[in-house]
Design a protein around this motif. Structure first.
Motif, PDB file in Angstrom:
ATOM      1  N   HIS A 129      26.120  24.916  -2.739  1.00  0.00           N
ATOM      2  CA  HIS A 129      24.768  24.823  -3.566  1.00  0.00           C
ATOM      3  C   HIS A 129      24.202  23.448  -2.892  1.00  0.00           C
ATOM      4  O   HIS A 129      23.131  22.998  -3.128  1.00  0.00           O
ATOM      5  CB  HIS A 129      25.159  24.460  -4.971  1.00  0.00           C
ATOM      6  CG  HIS A 129      25.364  25.656  -5.875  1.00  0.00           C
ATOM      7  ND1 HIS A 129      26.163  25.519  -6.971  1.00  0.00           N
ATOM      8  CD2 HIS A 129      25.196  26.940  -5.506  1.00  0.00           C
ATOM      9  CE1 HIS A 129      26.128  26.857  -7.431  1.00  0.00           C
ATOM     10  NE2 HIS A 129      25.766  27.722  -6.512  1.00  0.00           N
ATOM     11  N   ILE A 130      24.988  22.849  -1.955  1.00  0.00           N
ATOM     12  CA  ILE A 130      24.392  21.597  -1.252  1.00  0.00           C
ATOM     13  C   ILE A 130      24.352  21.812   0.110  1.00  0.00           C
ATOM     14  O   ILE A 130      24.738  20.893   0.968  1.00  0.00           O
ATOM     15  CB  ILE A 130      25.020  20.135  -1.803  1.00  0.00           C
ATOM     16  CG1 ILE A 130      26.630  20.271  -1.702  1.00  0.00           C
ATOM     17  CG2 ILE A 130      24.704  20.026  -3.356  1.00  0.00           C
ATOM     18  CD1 ILE A 130      27.090  19.049  -1.844  1.00  0.00           C
ATOM     19  N   GLY A 131      24.200  23.061   0.828  1.00  0.00           N
ATOM     20  CA  GLY A 131      24.057  23.379   2.069  1.00  0.00           C
ATOM     21  C   GLY A 131      25.705  23.502   2.833  1.00  0.00           C
ATOM     22  O   GLY A 131      25.587  23.135   4.019  1.00  0.00           O
ATOM     23  N   GLY A 132      26.425  23.753   1.900  1.00  0.00           N
ATOM     24  CA  GLY A 132      27.783  23.838   2.443  1.00  0.00           C
ATOM     25  C   GLY A 132      28.558  22.437   2.874  1.00  0.00           C
ATOM     26  O   GLY A 132      29.822  22.556   3.578  1.00  0.00           O
ATOM     27  N   THR A 133      28.151  21.509   2.488  1.00  0.00           N
ATOM     28  CA  THR A 133      28.524  20.028   2.884  1.00  0.00           C
ATOM     29  C   THR A 133      29.977  19.977   2.014  1.00  0.00           C
ATOM     30  O   THR A 133      30.042  20.088   0.684  1.00  0.00           O
ATOM     31  CB  THR A 133      27.598  18.947   2.579  1.00  0.00           C
ATOM     32  OG1 THR A 133      26.652  19.334   3.232  1.00  0.00           O
ATOM     33  CG2 THR A 133      28.320  17.657   3.097  1.00  0.00           C
ATOM     34  N   MET A 134      31.058  19.597   2.521  1.00  0.00           N
ATOM     35  CA  MET A 134      32.277  19.539   1.852  1.00  0.00           C
ATOM     36  C   MET A 134      32.667  18.069   1.398  1.00  0.00           C
ATOM     37  O   MET A 134      31.860  17.231   1.751  1.00  0.00           O
ATOM     38  CB  MET A 134      33.760  19.909   2.716  1.00  0.00           C
ATOM     39  CG  MET A 134      33.441  21.337   3.355  1.00  0.00           C
ATOM     40  SD  MET A 134      33.421  22.524   2.239  1.00  0.00           S
ATOM     41  CE  MET A 134      35.005  22.522   1.487  1.00  0.00           C
ATOM     42  N   LEU A 135      33.195  18.263   0.303  1.00  0.00           N
ATOM     43  CA  LEU A 135      33.732  16.777  -0.540  1.00  0.00           C
ATOM     44  C   LEU A 135      34.874  16.618   0.046  1.00  0.00           C
ATOM     45  O   LEU A 135      35.798  17.257  -0.055  1.00  0.00           O
ATOM     46  CB  LEU A 135      33.499  16.942  -1.935  1.00  0.00           C
ATOM     47  CG  LEU A 135      33.959  15.738  -2.819  1.00  0.00           C
ATOM     48  CD1 LEU A 135      32.824  14.593  -2.573  1.00  0.00           C
ATOM     49  CD2 LEU A 135      33.868  16.184  -4.392  1.00  0.00           C
ATOM     50  N   THR A 136      35.164  15.364   0.646  1.00  0.00           N
ATOM     51  CA  THR A 136      36.323  15.136   1.396  1.00  0.00           C
ATOM     52  C   THR A 136      37.045  13.963   0.526  1.00  0.00           C
ATOM     53  O   THR A 136      36.680  13.140  -0.204  1.00  0.00           O
ATOM     54  CB  THR A 136      36.127  14.675   2.875  1.00  0.00           C
ATOM     55  OG1 THR A 136      35.596  13.344   2.737  1.00  0.00           O
ATOM     56  CG2 THR A 136      35.500  15.426   3.630  1.00  0.00           C
ATOM     57  N   ARG A 137      38.404  13.843   0.859  1.00  0.00           N
ATOM     58  CA  ARG A 137      39.350  12.727   0.262  1.00  0.00           C
ATOM     59  C   ARG A 137      38.562  11.226   0.450  1.00  0.00           C
ATOM     60  O   ARG A 137      38.556  10.493  -0.110  1.00  0.00           O
ATOM     61  CB  ARG A 137      40.793  12.671   0.715  1.00  0.00           C
ATOM     62  CG  ARG A 137      40.900  12.730   2.205  1.00  0.00           C
ATOM     63  CD  ARG A 137      42.468  12.753   2.386  1.00  0.00           C
ATOM     64  NE  ARG A 137      42.700  12.713   3.866  1.00  0.00           N
ATOM     65  CZ  ARG A 137      42.931  11.799   4.704  1.00  0.00           C
ATOM     66  NH1 ARG A 137      42.791  10.542   4.078  1.00  0.00           N
ATOM     67  NH2 ARG A 137      43.238  11.788   5.927  1.00  0.00           N
ATOM     68  N   GLN A 138      38.009  11.231   1.926  1.00  0.00           N
ATOM     69  CA  GLN A 138      37.253  10.004   2.237  1.00  0.00           C
ATOM     70  C   GLN A 138      36.080   9.661   1.382  1.00  0.00           C
ATOM     71  O   GLN A 138      35.804   8.714   1.151  1.00  0.00           O
ATOM     72  CB  GLN A 138      37.121  10.013   3.732  1.00  0.00           C
ATOM     73  CG  GLN A 138      38.181   9.853   4.781  1.00  0.00           C
ATOM     74  CD  GLN A 138      38.572  11.242   5.014  1.00  0.00           C
ATOM     75  OE1 GLN A 138      38.231  12.324   4.238  1.00  0.00           O
ATOM     76  NE2 GLN A 138      39.466  11.513   6.122  1.00  0.00           N
ATOM     77  N   ASP A 139      35.243  10.712   0.895  1.00  0.00           N
ATOM     78  CA  ASP A 139      34.177  10.355   0.172  1.00  0.00           C
ATOM     79  C   ASP A 139      34.857  10.037  -1.205  1.00  0.00           C
ATOM     80  O   ASP A 139      34.124   9.049  -1.780  1.00  0.00           O
ATOM     81  CB  ASP A 139      33.467  11.803  -0.017  1.00  0.00           C
ATOM     82  CG  ASP A 139      32.676  12.556   1.007  1.00  0.00           C
ATOM     83  OD1 ASP A 139      32.428  11.555   2.037  1.00  0.00           O
ATOM     84  OD2 ASP A 139      32.886  13.565   1.444  1.00  0.00           O
TER      85      ASP A 139
END
Length: 547
Positions: A129-139
């Motif tokens: 839903h946000i262009g395929g951007t992954m949410l990482t542990r660093q985030d």
């Protein structure tokens, strides 16, 4: 002494009863429907006219055949999905458009928490839903390095966590474990899929946040969401049903002002068949007019948008590896036969068509050795079923509860990534199911997508993605009347409750949704805009909260 008969007048009553499709008055006594008809027919000696709904439209209360108590639980946590959602209080909570906004919302929530290292949970995220951007542990490390941070995907099949959480679960270096997704640095990215990795995560946290201690406040919050959306019968379609949960459900539903009928399903993953069958026998003793037990839930695969559903050839359109088995195919027939022989109704989660095929094979084998004429085993989601599979369902007496909301929320992703244009057009093939004669319901899977049956009906009728792309409308769309049946009498049938709810006719519970407009009179594209005034449950009137 005979109780009072109250006759409610309305601008129109849509009964969903083919013998009398519409009326202007309905008579109610002792929480049940006496009759429908005109004022002349119903205003007999001793009846009292109540005109409060004279300018409204009444329908059978909506029946949500696939949803979860997490709809009540999760609203205690920050919402980080991309789409706006309506809370149990009727408030619109804005979606968040990108990773930076998600991190900012979580940072705001973290600041308000006590400095005790307790976990921060959030829900609703989906990279598609946000262009395929992954949410990482660093985030998520930007939110906190001192407390576990866990974000539940919109599908509820995937979690994202920060580095501290991975370390506690001993998963940071464990990319060889199924479901632990590797990052660019070769360590765990923070995304955990499927059962093995997530069970290890939950053990490290000391509990499963999705099946934590349910309180009476959570159950009442769930009921409030129902009132906002016109739902009078709702499921909790996957619950371990531990003793404290059973007591909370008994206590909440026994209160006179509790405004919904609750149908929990026992999670098979937490019990052997022998344990589950014995527990259901005990639970039937806890049943009441607002609490109905008897269903066992099996989960065969994951989600299409999470690439964890099991697909037949040619697999995922973008070439991704096939998904995960949550129950081994060779194990499923044994489980299905055990429950089938015991007379238990099964609701079986199958998203991909390979999972659907395995489930149908298991049901057919069980029916062969132990025929049951009215089992009503129901395939839940069943999103990529083919016409041949629907014909098998019809022949086997299997129901389908299709995930119509998926068309809007993930239709574009299915068109471009997971299924491709041709297969995306027959996603959630309600038209095929209707033509073949499979008993049919449609659902939200709340909180995966919003609890809102009129929106679910809108999805099945219009078949539009969030970008406006039309997906198979010519062949797979329902008419408005068919969609309304799928969220009332059709859903009631899949729960074996069609003798109690789902239509407005003599003897059934006096359960109504009160609408400002007639859904059969508005243009199909306006179905989701019809305002819900409130509900009537067993004759008890509840006006929906508004923010």
């Amino acid at each position: 002494m005979t109780s009072e008969t109250v006759v409610y007048s309305a601008r129109k009553i849509i009964t969903m009863n083919p013998s009398r499709p519409s009326a202007t008055h309905v008579a109610v006594r002792d929480g049940r429907i006496v009759a429908t008809g005109s004022a002349d027919e119903l205003m007999v000696t001793g009846a009292r006219l109540d005109p409060r709904f004279a300018d409204k439209v009444l329908m059978p209360g909506f029946v949500e055949g696939h949803s979860h108590i997490m709809e009540g639980l999760m609203w205690k946590q920050p919402y980080v999905g991309a789409f706006d959602r309506r809370s149990p209080e009727g408030k619109v909570v804005a979606g968040v458009p990108d990773i930076e906004a998600i991190v900012a919302r979580l940072q705001q929530a973290e600041v308000a928490m006590p400095d005790d290292g307790s976990p921060l949970y959030a829900w609703g995220f989906d990279p598609l839903h946000i262009g395929g951007t992954m949410l990482t542990r660093q985030d998520l490390d930007k939110v906190s390095t001192k407390r576990p941070v866990l974000v539940v995907h919109a599908s509820f099949h995937i979690n994202n966590v920060n580095t501290l959480t991975l370390e506690r679960a001993e998963l940071l270096h464990a990319t060889n474990i199924s479901g632990v997704v590797a990052g660019a640095d070769g360590l765990a990215s923070g995304e955990l899929q499927g059962i093995p990795a997530r069970m290890r995560l939950f053990r490290a946290l000391g509990h499963n946040p999705l099946a934590g201690t349910i309180t009476e406040a959570d159950v009442r919050r769930y009921a409030a969401s129902c009132c906002v959306q016109g739902v009078t019968t709702i499921t909790d379609l996957h619950n371990d049903l531990a003793d404290p949960t059973i007591e909370v459900y008994r206590s909440a539903t026994s209160q006179a002002d509790f405004g919904v009928r609750l149908v929990p399903a026992l999670a098979a993953v937490s019990h052997t068949p022998e344990q589950a069958i014995a527990k259901l026998e005990t639970l039937r003793g806890h049943a009441s007019d607002k609490l109905h037990y008897g269903i066992v839930k099996l989960v065969v695969d994951g989600s299409i948008q999470g690439f964890t559903a099991r697909l037949r050839w040619p697999g995922y359109h973008n070439g991704a590896a096939n998904g995960l088995w949550y129950i081994a195919p060779e194990e499923l027939p044994r489980l299905v036969e055990a429950y089938h022989r015991a007379g238990v109704q099964l609701h079986i989660h199958t998203n991909g068509d390979e999972a659907t095929e395995v489930a149908l094979d298991a049901i057919e084998a069980a029916q062969t050795v132990a025929p049951r004429p009215d089992h009503r085993h129901t395939l839940q989601h069943c999103q990529m079923a083919s016409a041949a599979q629907f014909r098998r369902m019809k022949n086997l007496g299997v129901c389908a509860n299709l995930f119509a909301n998926h068309l809007y929320y993930w239709g574009d992703a299915h068109y471009e990534l997971t299924m491709g244009p041709e297969r995306a057009a027959r996603l959630d093939a309600t038209g095929t199911a209707q033509r073949i004669g499979v008993p049919l319901a449609i659902h939200s899977d709340a909180p995966v997508t919003p609890l809102a049956p009129l929106f679910t009906a809108w999805c099945a009728v219009n078949r539009l993605s969030s970008s406006g792309r039309v997906l198979g409308r010519d062949t797979e769309a329902l008419t408005t009347e068919q969609a309304l049946a799928a969220i009332t009498i059709g859903a009631a049938y899949t729960l074996k409750m069609d003798h109690l709810v789902g239509s407005i006719e003599t003897g059934k519970y006096a359960d109504f949704v009160v609408l400002d407009e007639d859904p059969l009179a508005v243009p199909p594209e306006r179905l989701k805009e019809i305002a819900v005034w409130g509900t009537v449950v067993g004759g008890m009137i509840k006006e929906a909260p508004r923010a």
